[in-house]
Design a protein around this motif. Structure first.
Motif, PDB file in Angstrom:
ATOM      1  N   THR A   1      -3.849   8.744 -17.313  1.00  0.00           N
ATOM      2  CA  THR A   1      -5.148   9.380 -17.564  1.00  0.00           C
ATOM      3  C   THR A   1      -5.666   9.969 -16.261  1.00  0.00           C
ATOM      4  OG1 THR A   1      -5.628   7.761 -19.301  1.00  0.00           O
ATOM      5  CG2 THR A   1      -7.485   9.057 -18.442  1.00  0.00           C
TER       6      THR A   1
ATOM      7  N   ARG B   1      -8.846  11.983 -14.531  1.00  0.00           N
ATOM      8  CA  ARG B   1     -10.246  12.379 -14.653  1.00  0.00           C
ATOM      9  C   ARG B   1     -10.659  13.184 -13.424  1.00  0.00           C
ATOM     10  NH1 ARG B   1     -10.040   7.338 -17.141  1.00  0.00           N
ATOM     11  NH2 ARG B   1     -11.005   7.287 -19.221  1.00  0.00           N
TER      12      ARG B   1
ATOM     13  N   LYS C   1     -12.416  17.718 -18.686  1.00  0.00           N
ATOM     14  CA  LYS C   1     -12.310  16.561 -19.572  1.00  0.00           C
ATOM     15  C   LYS C   1     -11.071  15.766 -19.174  1.00  0.00           C
ATOM     16  CE  LYS C   1      -9.842  19.165 -23.154  1.00  0.00           C
ATOM     17  NZ  LYS C   1      -9.836  19.552 -24.591  1.00  0.00           N
ATOM     18  N   PRO C   2     -11.013  14.487 -19.541  1.00  0.00           N
ATOM     19  CA  PRO C   2      -9.853  13.672 -19.168  1.00  0.00           C
ATOM     20  C   PRO C   2      -8.567  14.217 -19.778  1.00  0.00           C
ATOM     21  CG  PRO C   2     -11.676  12.286 -19.866  1.00  0.00           C
ATOM     22  CD  PRO C   2     -12.055  13.699 -20.219  1.00  0.00           C
TER      23      PRO C   2
END
Length: 216
Positions: A48, A50, A54-55
């Motif tokens: 993930t 960030r 947006k992620p």
């Protein structure tokens, strides 16, 4: 798509590979590591990122029987990672926690294509010191082993143009389902990188080994 991040960590080899002066930890570190060539199972990595609009989430799956180079950290390297100066932080039934400092991280697959932890020894001016914690547990036969290893970089590295704000690494180990040999069952890497004043990426990569217990 966001920026591909590679956090290269150049670390020094520890001066001594001796085990810590603690009988329980010495016994745990003496456990045999499962060779990567004998691993059978699937390695799943979820990354993930960030810091963008947006992620971004990516999932990778590796068949270790076909790609043994994708194996996670080897248990055999923990002697050098923990080193000879580990101290007991706490003891309770079936669980002892040690603390230590190190300039080594276990080699192995970490974080897919977004985070690459590199332990090649190069320039000693580039070394990074980690604060470490190792948890020793007991297996089903009552034998000790290092079940968890956590490494934390206490100080940011880099300069005004490119800076690594955070590196946290966490490893889980367990006996192979059909033997007493030790394997890494999970690795998590958290890296926070800033570059060129306006680029910021926070990357979390979680890799989990799903074993085939029927394989002998």
């Amino acid at each position: 798509m966001g920026m591909k991040l590679i956090a290269g960590i150049v670390l020094l080899t520890a001066a001594s590979g001796a085990m810590a002066h603690d009988a329980l930890l010495a016994q745990a570190l003496a456990r045999t590591a499962m060779p990567a060539s004998e691993l059978h199972g699937t390695l799943k990595t979820v990354t993930t990122v960030r810091g963008g609009d947006k992620p971004e989430i990516e999932t990778e799956t590796q068949d270790l029987a076909r790609s043994p180079d994708k194996a996670l950290a080897s248990y055999a390297e923990l002697k050098e990672v923990i080193g000879p100066d580990a101290r007991v932080l706490s003891r309770e039934a079936g669980r002892t926690v040690y603390t230590f400092t190190t300039r080594r991280v276990p080699r192995g697959y970490t974080g897919g294509g977004r985070v690459n932890v590199n332990t090649n020894n190069k320039n000693e001016d580039d070394d990074i010191k980690f604060e470490g914690r190792a948890e020793v547990s007991m297996d089903a036969k009552g034998a000790p082993y290092v079940s968890h290893l956590d490494l934390h970089m206490p100080q940011a590295q880099g300069n005004l143009l490119a800076r690594i704000k955070k590196i946290d690494l966490s490893y889980a180990f367990a006996p192979w389902p059909t033997s007493d040999a030790m394997v890494a069952t999970a690795v998590t890497a958290d890296v926070d990188v800033r570059a060129l004043f306006f680029v910021h990426r926070d990357v979390r990569a979680e890799s989990v080994l799903v074993t085939d217990a029927s394989t002998k």
